[in-house]
Design a protein around this motif. Structure first.
Motif, PDB file in Angstrom:
ATOM      1  N   ASN A  31      18.301  10.526 -10.547  1.00 19.30           N
ATOM      2  CA  ASN A  31      17.424  10.801  -9.415  1.00 19.30           C
ATOM      3  C   ASN A  31      18.182  11.579  -8.354  1.00 19.30           C
ATOM      4  O   ASN A  31      19.278  11.200  -7.950  1.00 19.30           O
ATOM      5  CB  ASN A  31      16.930   9.468  -8.829  1.00 19.30           C
ATOM      6  N   ASP A  32      17.590  12.696  -7.929  1.00 20.68           N
ATOM      7  CA  ASP A  32      18.150  13.431  -6.794  1.00 20.68           C
ATOM      8  C   ASP A  32      17.546  12.826  -5.534  1.00 20.68           C
ATOM      9  O   ASP A  32      16.373  13.040  -5.226  1.00 20.68           O
ATOM     10  CB  ASP A  32      17.803  14.923  -6.890  1.00 20.68           C
ATOM     11  N   ILE A  33      18.355  12.068  -4.782  1.00 23.53           N
ATOM     12  CA  ILE A  33      17.816  11.331  -3.645  1.00 23.53           C
ATOM     13  C   ILE A  33      17.528  12.223  -2.450  1.00 23.53           C
ATOM     14  O   ILE A  33      17.012  11.749  -1.434  1.00 23.53           O
ATOM     15  CB  ILE A  33      18.755  10.178  -3.237  1.00 23.53           C
ATOM     16  N   THR A  34      17.826  13.521  -2.564  1.00 26.05           N
ATOM     17  CA  THR A  34      17.448  14.436  -1.483  1.00 26.05           C
ATOM     18  C   THR A  34      16.038  14.985  -1.686  1.00 26.05           C
ATOM     19  O   THR A  34      15.490  15.623  -0.785  1.00 26.05           O
ATOM     20  CB  THR A  34      18.429  15.623  -1.381  1.00 26.05           C
ATOM     21  N   TRP A  35      15.442  14.757  -2.848  1.00 25.61           N
ATOM     22  CA  TRP A  35      14.088  15.240  -3.097  1.00 25.61           C
ATOM     23  C   TRP A  35      13.072  14.392  -2.347  1.00 25.61           C
ATOM     24  O   TRP A  35      13.284  13.194  -2.112  1.00 25.61           O
ATOM     25  CB  TRP A  35      13.759  15.193  -4.589  1.00 25.61           C
ATOM     26  N   LEU A  36      11.956  15.007  -1.998  1.00 24.82           N
ATOM     27  CA  LEU A  36      10.816  14.248  -1.498  1.00 24.82           C
ATOM     28  C   LEU A  36      10.258  13.405  -2.637  1.00 24.82           C
ATOM     29  O   LEU A  36      10.237  13.835  -3.798  1.00 24.82           O
ATOM     30  CB  LEU A  36       9.722  15.199  -1.016  1.00 24.82           C
ATOM     31  N   HIS A  37       9.768  12.207  -2.292  1.00 27.24           N
ATOM     32  CA  HIS A  37       9.143  11.352  -3.297  1.00 27.24           C
ATOM     33  C   HIS A  37       7.829  10.810  -2.759  1.00 27.24           C
ATOM     34  O   HIS A  37       7.686  10.560  -1.563  1.00 27.24           O
ATOM     35  CB  HIS A  37      10.067  10.188  -3.674  1.00 27.24           C
ATOM     36  N   SER A  38       6.877  10.632  -3.662  1.00 25.91           N
ATOM     37  CA  SER A  38       5.585  10.060  -3.292  1.00 25.91           C
ATOM     38  C   SER A  38       5.734   8.545  -3.148  1.00 25.91           C
ATOM     39  O   SER A  38       6.778   7.980  -3.499  1.00 25.91           O
ATOM     40  CB  SER A  38       4.556  10.380  -4.376  1.00 25.91           C
ATOM     41  N   PRO A  39       4.699   7.849  -2.665  1.00 22.99           N
ATOM     42  CA  PRO A  39       4.782   6.383  -2.583  1.00 22.99           C
ATOM     43  C   PRO A  39       5.101   5.711  -3.911  1.00 22.99           C
ATOM     44  O   PRO A  39       5.716   4.650  -3.930  1.00 22.99           O
ATOM     45  CB  PRO A  39       3.387   5.990  -2.075  1.00 22.99           C
ATOM     46  N   SER A  40       4.698   6.309  -5.030  1.00 22.35           N
ATOM     47  CA  SER A  40       5.015   5.722  -6.334  1.00 22.35           C
ATOM     48  C   SER A  40       6.326   6.270  -6.898  1.00 22.35           C
ATOM     49  O   SER A  40       6.617   6.093  -8.078  1.00 22.35           O
ATOM     50  CB  SER A  40       3.882   5.984  -7.327  1.00 22.35           C
ATOM     51  N   ARG A  41       7.105   6.951  -6.045  1.00 20.24           N
ATOM     52  CA  ARG A  41       8.432   7.464  -6.390  1.00 20.24           C
ATOM     53  C   ARG A  41       8.402   8.637  -7.360  1.00 20.24           C
ATOM     54  O   ARG A  41       9.350   8.873  -8.109  1.00 20.24           O
ATOM     55  CB  ARG A  41       9.338   6.352  -6.955  1.00 20.24           C
ATOM     56  N   VAL A  42       7.319   9.400  -7.359  1.00 17.80           N
ATOM     57  CA  VAL A  42       7.263  10.635  -8.137  1.00 17.80           C
ATOM     58  C   VAL A  42       7.920  11.740  -7.315  1.00 17.80           C
ATOM     59  O   VAL A  42       7.594  11.932  -6.140  1.00 17.80           O
ATOM     60  CB  VAL A  42       5.813  11.006  -8.489  1.00 17.80           C
ATOM     61  N   ALA A  43       8.859  12.451  -7.920  1.00 22.89           N
ATOM     62  CA  ALA A  43       9.593  13.487  -7.199  1.00 22.89           C
ATOM     63  C   ALA A  43       8.723  14.727  -6.976  1.00 22.89           C
ATOM     64  O   ALA A  43       7.976  15.144  -7.865  1.00 22.89           O
ATOM     65  CB  ALA A  43      10.850  13.865  -7.968  1.00 22.89           C
ATOM     66  N   VAL A  44       8.824  15.285  -5.781  1.00 22.25           N
ATOM     67  CA  VAL A  44       8.105  16.509  -5.428  1.00 22.25           C
ATOM     68  C   VAL A  44       9.084  17.668  -5.527  1.00 22.25           C
ATOM     69  O   VAL A  44       9.951  17.842  -4.670  1.00 22.25           O
ATOM     70  CB  VAL A  44       7.515  16.408  -4.013  1.00 22.25           C
ATOM     71  N   VAL A  45       8.951  18.459  -6.602  1.00 25.60           N
ATOM     72  CA  VAL A  45       9.919  19.527  -6.884  1.00 25.60           C
ATOM     73  C   VAL A  45       9.152  20.802  -7.246  1.00 25.60           C
ATOM     74  O   VAL A  45       8.998  21.141  -8.424  1.00 25.60           O
ATOM     75  CB  VAL A  45      10.861  19.126  -8.045  1.00 25.60           C
ATOM     76  N   ASP A  63       0.325  11.430  -5.733  1.00 22.80           N
ATOM     77  CA  ASP A  63      -0.369  10.257  -5.189  1.00 22.80           C
ATOM     78  C   ASP A  63      -0.086  10.083  -3.704  1.00 22.80           C
ATOM     79  O   ASP A  63       0.865  10.638  -3.160  1.00 22.80           O
ATOM     80  CB  ASP A  63       0.083   8.998  -5.939  1.00 22.80           C
ATOM     81  N   ASP A  64      -0.945   9.304  -3.035  1.00 22.19           N
ATOM     82  CA  ASP A  64      -0.692   8.912  -1.661  1.00 22.19           C
ATOM     83  C   ASP A  64      -0.908   7.405  -1.543  1.00 22.19           C
ATOM     84  O   ASP A  64      -1.136   6.724  -2.539  1.00 22.19           O
ATOM     85  CB  ASP A  64      -1.581   9.686  -0.677  1.00 22.19           C
ATOM     86  N   ASP A  65      -0.840   6.871  -0.330  1.00 25.63           N
ATOM     87  CA  ASP A  65      -1.001   5.425  -0.159  1.00 25.63           C
ATOM     88  C   ASP A  65      -2.200   5.098   0.729  1.00 25.63           C
ATOM     89  O   ASP A  65      -2.166   4.148   1.498  1.00 25.63           O
ATOM     90  CB  ASP A  65       0.275   4.796   0.405  1.00 25.63           C
TER      91      ASP A  65
END
Length: 988
Positions: A810-824, A852-854
């Motif tokens: 996991n690249d922890i600098t990436w944006l992630h959704s509430p379900s931890r899906v990476a936004v790349v 996804d959102d919350d």
């Protein structure tokens, strides 16, 4: 970016003071989302210091060489048993470690390769003063003299720590170590020796490292050397003496050495970061107290007023020693800069749980830097230790370490650029693998790999070396052209779509279809009463009778999409899996839905089958007997497809045979049959329906991008290529390639079957089957959601796939959704280029792309960002890479059918458009991202979209009835007027 910078500048406080750091948590909670969490492509200020570090006991070894005396760590590591709670230090502790004592020039060569500006290292007190006091050891003085001379030759600035935990054992035995008030003076004497011998070559001095760990775990808990379990009282007393010792050394340098040597002196303070469980005033106070008890314990006396934090005084006053007024003045201001250590040594390791005060530990370096700025009057900050760790078994592809390093450096950059924090240097820990204190050799933190079992202890650069030297070379992360959005538009024929896996089906008959006769009981019940046995004439069903269709069509029209993608339900259309039982009501509903879409100029894109959890969305009779493992399912699918082409083909010109078959859940036999079923259906349509219906048909594959975790590693690249072939190529290569499975798959399965005794059989196609399958497409349809990093080194057993020998990273600098899906977003562009490179200039449709959102409007901002940037990357693929991209579809239509993914929310039986819907509509209306230089594209309009007209279009029957009443009313008035005049004339 300008709005972000303005909001950050307005949120900056003035000069810091004790307690002002408490505003940190609320400030960062208010920052604009997701802009503030995006990776910052920028450079550090000119003259920024880049370095690496090490500590004597961790790397030197040579514990009996050159007249060195024993340290408390030597004694502790040689104990036959370890104290409770401590990890065994290893069979030899730091006796040899990385053997830096005998490989001084080897280490310096590593520094030269990195291109660092400084090197932080510690002097071994016991090597220079074997008994802790005079006389000095000439061999020790000569050793460090050679190191400093070599650093000067390379132009590398030394940052020298006088004491990094390795107290001479003789001082512990004679005086009780830091529990004794004698130690501060002895430490001053040792420092004077160092200043006299080395001060002319050293500009930055650190008196000691992490006094919290020395005092609390050395003399309080006993987890670390000298292992004294004296409880909190002795821990606080040891800290008291450490502060006094530091102050003595600072004043010694300031009074006697600074004028000539012109250096700077500080103390390396370590800290964790903490965040509130909930954003309440009470929890924030507890977070502030946690930092006071760890960092503030030492920082406040030095940087503010010479005394301990008020929260400590009020909570543990009976245990804390007192400073006299003279001592407070003596300690206050004894640091020329703030030297910060942050990372794996303390965080999540040596922080006592009760010092968290029931809050949550975190690893946000940026917020800690801002807190220090606010709390301690905006000091100059030198990060003198920072990194994370990898497993002791990890060799040279240390991807996990790279991404933590990337995060920490990026957070430092944000602290400087966004928050106005005065950071002037950064130090990676550590230069090379060594003995990791209480963790022994179970973890590694070095940039260079050391084989501890080898005799020569060669340094081998890890992937992190390549990463860090590039950061140093570029002085950060400068913007790159490929990271910048582009302007431009798609062609007129581009398909703008939305996806709903399964449309809302409601076949409840409208009231107009009820042939019963009712009487209104106006006297008693005031209700309609059905008259038994009396029926009116039945009228023919009309598509307008389905209220659910009208609503969905109107919602789709508001989006301005040109295409709508949904899947049919095989299990409901043909419940028995064959034509013996047909759900005609549902068939009529689907026919009406497709015809209504066409009426408003929206093209239906229809999938025959999409797997779902329950029975894979197959008729029960087929699911029960092997599903796709059974060859009979292949023929059943062909007959089902024939029925669908016949029933819906007049309205549907855009077909998907199978939508997102999940390779994760497919056996090789099932995949084999699935491919044959697809091919047979494609040929069925091609031969029997294409000429009359003039449609197109293909298969839609899920295709997330896979990136090597270490971009410099050949091993990781091989793993990424392998995963792409198993995830995408498995089904794509037979259809779009050579008619057979990827060679990579066959070779890998052969290897693991022979070596690891697996028994995975990948079936073979006959030559006729290859010809049948190869080329059975009209376009390449793919669903893409995210990007995954993969590596070859096993680091985390939970995320390691033994079958494919791949580590998920996991690249922890990436944006992630509430379900931890990476936004790349750039992953989509890379995927599209990969498809083109493998399968040629095939027409491509992105059939599903979403996040996804919350259910919180704040997080719909993430979807706005997601749609904007993924479409922009698709535009880059189209315009810059010449990918034959013909359409893009957002997933998903609404939250009712795809919770958390919809562009419409669904609350209290009402659909509400989210901000992301309006944003997507704007992109559609502009056909992309036109700029001032973009040539105008005149597209022929089929039917002008008119939202105001929508009310009338969907209520034609009502309007016709109203028109009839109106005309009747006019005619009636006319006749009344006419005859009234005639009567009047007769009367006259």
């Amino acid at each position: 970016l300008a709005v972000l910078l303005l909001s950050l500048l307005l949120a900056r406080p003035g000069l810091g003071a004790p307690g002002q750091g408490a505003g940190t948590w609320s400030r960062f909670a208010r920052l604009p989302y997701p802009q503030d969490q995006l990776f910052l492509h920028d450079t550090f200020p000119d003259g920024f210091l880049w370095g690496a570090g090490s500590a004597a006991y961790q790397t030197e070894g040579g514990w009996r060489q050159g007249g060195k005396g024993a340290s408390v760590w030597d004694t502790f590591a040689h104990r036959p048993a370890t104290p409770p709670g401590a990890a065994p230090p290893g069979p030899a502790g730091g006796d040899v470690a990385s053997d830096s004592y005998n490989n001084l020039f080897r280490d310096v060569e590593g520094l030269r390769r990195l291109g660092v500006s400084h090197y932080r290292f510690s002097l071994s007190w016991a090597r220079l003063l074997p008994n802790g006091t005079a006389p000095p050891n000439p061999a020790g003085l000569a050793h460090y003299g050679r190191l400093l001379a070599r650093l000067r030759e390379l132009g590398v600035e030394p940052v020298v720590t006088l004491y990094h935990w390795d107290l001479p054992q003789a001082l512990q035995d004679a005086f009780g170590g830091w529990a004794s008030p004698v130690l501060p003076q002895l430490f001053r004497d040792y420092a004077e020796l160092c200043f006299r011998h080395f001060g002319g070559q050293v500009r930055f001095w650190l008196t000691m490292d992490n006094p919290y760990v020395v005092a609390w775990h050395g003399y309080g808990t006993g987890r670390l050397p000298p292992g004294v379990r004296g409880g909190p009282r002795l821990g606080y007393l040891a800290a008291h003496h450490l502060l006094q010792a530091h102050a003595k050394v600072w004043h010694l340098y300031n009074d006697h050495f600074r004028p000539a040597q012109r250096g700077k002196v500080s103390i390396a303070l370590s800290s964790h970061w903490i965040k509130p469980q909930r954003m309440t005033e009470k929890n924030i106070k507890e977070c502030q107290k946690s930092l006071d008890f760890v960092l503030g314990w030492f920082a406040k006396p030095i940087f503010i007023d010479g005394d301990y934090p008020e929260s400590m005084r009020s909570n543990v006053s009976s245990l804390l020693p007192e400073f006299s007024e003279a001592e407070k003045k003596y300690i206050k201001g004894t640091a020329d800069f703030f030297a910060l250590s942050f990372g794996a040594t303390l965080s999540f390791q040596l922080l006592d749980s009760h010092m968290k005060f029931q809050q949550l530990e975190s690893i946000s370096l940026r917020q800690l830097l801002y807190w220090i700025k606010s709390e301690y009057n905006n000091p100059q900050i030198f990060i003198v230790e920072n990194s994370w760790f990898v497993s002791g078994t990890t060799k040279r592809d240390d991807a996990k370490y790279i991404y933590y390093l990337k995060k920490f450096i990026m957070e430092t950059l944000k602290a400087i650029r966004y928050d106005g924090v005065n950071v002037f240097g950064y130090t990676v820990w550590s230069l090379l693998d060594g003995f990791e204190w209480h963790r022994g050799y179970s973890i590694r933190r070095g940039l260079f790999y050391v084989d501890f079992q080898s005799h020569d202890k060669k340094l081998m650069p890890k992937s992190s070396v390549l990463f860090y030297e590039k950061v140093i070379e570029k002085n950060g992360f400068p913007p790159l052209p490929e990271n910048q959005p582009i302007e431009g538009i798609f062609p007129c024929s581009f398909a703008w779509g939305i996806v709903d896996n399964y449309i809302q089906v409601d076949t409840t008959p409208a009231q107009f279809l009820d042939s019963s006769v009712y009487v209104w009981d106006v006297h008693q019940t005031k209700k309609l009463i059905k008259v038994d046995g009396v029926y009116a004439a039945k009228r023919k069903r009309h598509c307008v009778d389905f209220a659910a269709i009208r609503l969905q069509i109107s919602l789709l029209q508001e989006m301005h999409v040109t295409h709508f993608h949904f899947s049919l339900k095989w299990s409901l259309i043909l419940p028995l899996g064959n034509l013996s039982l047909i759900n005609h009501t549902l068939v009529h509903y689907y026919q009406c839905f497709a015809s209504e879409l066409l009426r408003v100029n929206i093209t239906p894109v229809v999938a025959l089958w999409q797997p779902m959890i329950e029975n894979q969305e197959l008729p029960v009779s087929l699911a029960k007997y092997g599903a796709w493992e059974n060859t009979e399912t292949v023929q059943a699918f062909v007959e089902y497809a024939r029925f669908c082409f016949t029933s819906f083909g007049d309205h549907v010109k855009f077909w998907i045979t199978m939508n997102e078959p999940s390779v994760k859940n497919l056996t090789y036999t099932a995949g084999h049959n699935l491919l044959k079923a697809h091919a047979k259906v494609w040929h069925l349509y091609d031969k029997e329906f294409r000429r009359s219906q003039k449609g197109k048909i293909s298969i839609a594959l899920q295709a997330d991008w896979v990136e090597p975790a270490c971009p410099f590693s050949r091993n990781d690249q091989e793993v990424a290529d392998r995963i792409l072939e198993f995830d995408i190529g498995w089904l794509a290569e037979p259809i779009f390639g050579n008619g057979d499975y990827p060679e990579v798959m066959r070779a890998w399965l052969h290897r693991i079957n022979s070596v690891d005794l697996y028994n995975f059989h990948l079936p073979y196609f006959s030559e006729d089957e290859k010809k049948l399958i190869q080329g059975s497409f009209d376009f390449f349809a793919l669903s893409h959601y995210t990007t995954t990093l993969v590596g070859s080194e096993k680091e985390d057993a939970v995320k390691y796939d033994h079958y494919l020998e791949v580590q998920m990273i996991n690249d922890i600098t990436w944006l992630h959704s509430p379900s931890r899906v990476a936004v790349v977003p750039w992953g989509l562009r890379k995927l599209l280029k990969w498809v083109k490179s493998k399968y040629g200039d095939v027409p491509v449709y992105v059939m599903a792309n979403g996040i996804d959102d919350d259910q919180n409007m704040v997080h719909d901002k993430l979807r706005v960002y997601y749609i904007q940037n993924y479409i922009n990357e698709a535009l880059k693929a189209y315009t810059l890479d010449n990918v034959n991209l013909q359409g893009y579809f957002v997933y998903s239509f609404n939250d009712k059918t795809a919770p958390k993914y919809g562009l419409y929310s669904y609350v209290a039986s009402q659909y509400e458009p989210k901000p992301s819907l309006k944003h997507y509509r704007e992109i559609i209306d502009n056909n992309g991202f036109p700029g001032p230089e973009t040539p105008e594209l005149l597209c022929p309009e089929e039917v002008a979209l008119c939202p105001e007209c929508h009310f009338f279009r969907t209520r034609k029957s009502l309007l016709a009835f109203i028109s009839f009443i109106f005309v009747a009313f006019i005619v009636t008035i006319f006749f009344i007027t006419y005859y009234s005049k005639r009567v009047e004339r007769r009367y006259k």
